[in-house]
Design an enzyme around this catalytic site. Structure first.
Site, mmCIF file in Angstrom:
data_model
loop_
_atom_site.group_PDB
_atom_site.id
_atom_site.type_symbol
_atom_site.label_atom_id
_atom_site.label_comp_id
_atom_site.label_asym_id
_atom_site.label_seq_id
_atom_site.Cartn_x
_atom_site.Cartn_y
_atom_site.Cartn_z
ATOM 1 N N ASP A 67 0.876 -1.168 -0.035
ATOM 2 C CA ASP A 67 -0.034 -0.136 0.033
ATOM 3 C C ASP A 67 0.789 1.343 -0.061
ATOM 4 O O ASP A 67 2.083 1.143 0.349
ATOM 5 C CB ASP A 67 -0.854 0.084 1.155
ATOM 6 C CG ASP A 67 -0.322 -0.513 2.624
ATOM 7 O OD1 ASP A 67 0.957 -0.409 2.743
ATOM 8 O OD2 ASP A 67 -1.164 -1.065 3.637
ATOM 9 N N ASP A 136 -7.211 -2.726 14.205
ATOM 10 C CA ASP A 136 -8.743 -3.016 13.606
ATOM 11 C C ASP A 136 -9.048 -4.271 12.837
ATOM 12 O O ASP A 136 -10.042 -4.554 12.276
ATOM 13 C CB ASP A 136 -9.326 -1.708 13.233
ATOM 14 C CG ASP A 136 -8.617 -1.431 11.764
ATOM 15 O OD1 ASP A 136 -7.612 -1.967 11.317
ATOM 16 O OD2 ASP A 136 -8.914 -0.342 11.160
ATOM 17 N N HIS A 138 -7.089 -4.892 10.104
ATOM 18 C CA HIS A 138 -7.011 -4.526 8.523
ATOM 19 C C HIS A 138 -5.489 -5.348 8.125
ATOM 20 O O HIS A 138 -4.685 -5.514 9.167
ATOM 21 C CB HIS A 138 -6.812 -3.355 8.226
ATOM 22 C CG HIS A 138 -5.729 -2.600 8.609
ATOM 23 N ND1 HIS A 138 -5.811 -1.087 9.108
ATOM 24 C CD2 HIS A 138 -4.350 -2.982 8.944
ATOM 25 C CE1 HIS A 138 -4.499 -0.600 9.377
ATOM 26 N NE2 HIS A 138 -3.825 -1.696 9.344
ATOM 27 N N GLU A 143 -9.457 -2.040 5.304
ATOM 28 C CA GLU A 143 -10.111 -1.842 6.605
ATOM 29 C C GLU A 143 -11.368 -2.510 6.930
ATOM 30 O O GLU A 143 -12.052 -3.132 5.901
ATOM 31 C CB GLU A 143 -10.620 -0.186 6.664
ATOM 32 C CG GLU A 143 -9.481 0.779 6.682
ATOM 33 C CD GLU A 143 -8.314 0.766 7.896
ATOM 34 O OE1 GLU A 143 -8.202 -0.167 8.562
ATOM 35 O OE2 GLU A 143 -8.055 1.864 8.047
#
Ligand code: PGA
Length: 261
Positions: A67, A136, A138, A143
């Site tokens: 990313d 979280d 991810h 996400e």
């Protein structure tokens, strides 16, 4: 899923570095999927040492990072391109042309995402994908709520992710609000996957990934569908696992059987 529980972050880094080094020794033209963030840095450091000590060469290796922040130029100090150059690539003999990271300041985002997928395919797909995990759940910047069939695209970052990553920026306001990320389907197409997690902050996400249901609410749980996934955690990240005794036993058995055959 293979779950490896190690005493501390240093042991996790050592394990990951050995796995990557062995993939490169086995196939000097390996295609590696790489990750940024705090977790993989120890593994990168260790790999740089292994390379110095054992002449391990990366000159035919090809890499694809997961990313990049949308809007950041590759020269921006908080860009993942800068991060990878500084923490890894510049210490190896890998030609920079073999290293791929989505272009955060591209003019045509859709074209950039499509081209990234094509480049991965043209390289023959990813042999070994290294992953961190967000608090979280991810992977990459996929996400919670990300499609498990997703490809490279733009994702809006959650406020939790922006807060977690603000340590790499001068202030929270400077953290970009979105990023280009390789999709979950693309990650699942890798031949093998190595996910690393350290610290108690990751314990809930790790429990949900390994022992929870497969759901887009915990994107990393999609790895349960990949036959060659290894999850390497320190004691702190393993602290919420309900079946940790079983995973330790399975590793013990694995080593015992290896010795025998
Ligand atoms: P971290 O990030 O290694 O900095 O905790 C992991 C991730 O967000 O994937």
């Amino acid at each position: 899923m293979r779950v490896v529980i190690l005493p501390n972050a240093e042991a996790v880094a050592e394990f990951a570095a050995e796995e990557i080094a062995s993939a490169v020794r086995h196939n000097p033209a390996s295609v590696l999927g790489l990750a940024t963030g705090g977790t993989p840095v120890g593994a990168y450091r260790r790999l740089i040492e292994i390379r110095k000590q054992s002449e391990l060469s990366f000159k035919s290796v090809v890499t694809f990072n997961l990313d990049e922040y949308l809007g950041l130029a590759p020269t921006h100090p908080a860009s993942y391109r800068c991060f990878m150059n500084e923490n890894f690539f510049q210490h190896l003999d890998i030609p920079l042309a073999h290293t791929h990271i989505p272009l955060g300041d591209c003019d045509d985002i859709d074209a950039e995402c499509l081209a990234y997928e094509s480049k991965i395919r043209e390289a023959g797909g990813i042999d070994l994908q290294l992953l961190g995990i967000g608090t979280d759940g991810h992977i990459g910047f996929n996400e919670p709520g990300s499609s498990l069939a997703s490809r490279t695209r733009v994702k809006t970052l959650t406020s939790q992710t922006r807060r977690d990553n603000s340590r790499f920026f001068e202030s929270l306001d400077e953290v970009p609000t979105s990023a280009i990320t390789v999709g979950i389907k693309t990650i699942l197409e890798s031949r093998s996957i190595l996910l690393l997690a350290t610290g108690t902050g990751k314990a809930d996400a790790i429990r949900a990934t390994i022992e929870g249901p497969i759901c887009s609410d915990v994107p990393a749980s999609a790895l349960q569908m990949h036959a060659l996934t290894t999850i390497v955690v320190d004691e702190a990240a393993a602290s919420e696992l309900q079946r940790s005794d079983y995973y330790r036993q399975a590793e013990f058995e694995r080593r015992r059987l290896r010795k025998k055959h």
